[in-house]
Enzyme design. Structure first.
Site, PDB file in Angstrom:
ATOM      1  N   LYS A 103       0.797  -1.234   0.000  1.00 33.05           N
ATOM      2  CA  LYS A 103       0.000   0.000   0.000  1.00 33.05           C
ATOM      3  C   LYS A 103       0.833   1.289   0.000  1.00 33.05           C
ATOM      4  O   LYS A 103       0.385   2.300  -0.526  1.00 33.05           O
ATOM      5  CB  LYS A 103      -0.967   0.019   1.195  1.00 33.05           C
ATOM      6  N   ASP A 133     -10.190   2.758   1.285  1.00 31.90           N
ATOM      7  CA  ASP A 133     -10.413   2.316   2.673  1.00 31.90           C
ATOM      8  C   ASP A 133     -11.045   3.465   3.456  1.00 31.90           C
ATOM      9  O   ASP A 133     -11.917   3.259   4.299  1.00 31.90           O
ATOM     10  CB  ASP A 133      -9.084   1.931   3.345  1.00 31.90           C
TER      11      ASP A 133
END
Ligand code: ATR
Length: 267
Positions: A66, A102
């Site tokens: 990420k 997210d």
């Protein structure tokens, strides 16, 4: 030609992302397939080159890529920059961009609350906690606190984003309107019987667990018994995936059928 999308991570254990996305592609009559691409850290750069060469339409990015993926992209959303993590690759005007859905997923059920919380407490200080604090900042929650077993990690997040640190041992002396658990306490397996909040809840508190297996963690069961409003982690998972689908296809998915699908997939 069938469009390709998929998820990269290492190790890639069980993921519900293929179930969700392939269901949405089919429902929207799209000629697309979502695949699983286990990718080791040393293969990441070559993978991004492949995304460019093969014009892979969309990628979900998970642990451990990420942060590392950011330097290989043409640009990033403001949100991804402020969180310092990308979980989604998508194309815009021929450029490969990074987004962090997210955060989108985390705040979607909070936006739907009748009354916005004034004080929130985030438990844990990993990547999910960072997304939670960024989301709470975006919602302009007045006071955001963060408590973590290893205090220094909470301090790093509090320093990068707007939050104040509370000692892990003193977390229950706070009286937040919203508690968000981002630790694995309560997760299926060895930690299933555990809770990050043993004992009483502040009255009228909203309790949000990002753990979604089991659907109802011990934290959520006890919070509900105490009269708190609860938000299941599955909602965050669903909403981050729906946000990816919108970025990749420009179409608006129906959350209700997708939610039912995921609930039945989890049993
Ligand atoms: P993610 O990136 O998914 O958020 P992570 O980086 O592994 O996951 O973070 C998990 C968080 O849960 C960490 O903040 C961890 O605390 P430490 O920083 O002290 O390791 C917290 N955590 C994990 N197990 C825990 C436990 N048994 N009790 C309390 N906190 C725990």
């Amino acid at each position: 030609m069938t469009q390709k999308m998929g998820i990269i991570g290492w190790p890639l254990g069980h993921t519900m992302s293929p179930t969700l996305h392939n269901f949405l592609f089919e429902r929207h009559g799209l000629d697309a397939k979502y695949e699983v691409w286990p990718t080791q850290p040393e293969e990441l750069e070559a993978f991004v080159s492949r995304v460019r060469e093969e014009k892979i339409q969309g990628v979900s990015v998970t642990i451990p890529h990420k942060q590392a993926v950011m330097k290989h992209l043409d640009g990033m959303s403001f949100r991804a920059k402020s969180v310092g993590a990308v979980n989604t690759l998508f194309w815009e005007d021929g450029q490969l961009f990074g987004e962090n859905t997210d955060v989108t997923g985390l705040i979607a059920p909070l936006r739907a609350l009748q009354k916005q919380p004034e004080t929130a407490l985030v438990l844990g200080a990993g990547g999910a906690a960072r997304a939670a604090v960024a989301g709470l900042n975006e919602l302009e929650i007045e006071s955001v606190f963060i408590a973590n077993r290893t205090r220094s990690k909470a301090e790093t997040i509090a320093h990068d984003l707007a939050a104040r640190v509370v000692d892990w041992e003193k977390r229950q002396t706070t009286t937040p309107d919203l508690i968000i658990n981002t630790t694995p306490l309560g997760m299926a397996g060895d930690m299933q019987d555990m809770t990050p909040w043993p004992g009483e809840f502040p009255s009228g508190c909203v309790v949000y667990d990002i753990v979604y297996n089991p659907l109802r963690t011990r934290l959520l069961r006890e919070a509900e018994q105490s009269g708190c409003l609860i938000i299941e982690g599955l909602e965050m998972f669903l909403q981050q995936g729906l946000a990816q689908f919108r970025l990749w296809t420009g179409q608006e998915p129906d959350p209700d059928t997708a939610r039912e699908l995921l609930r039945s997939a989890l049993g």
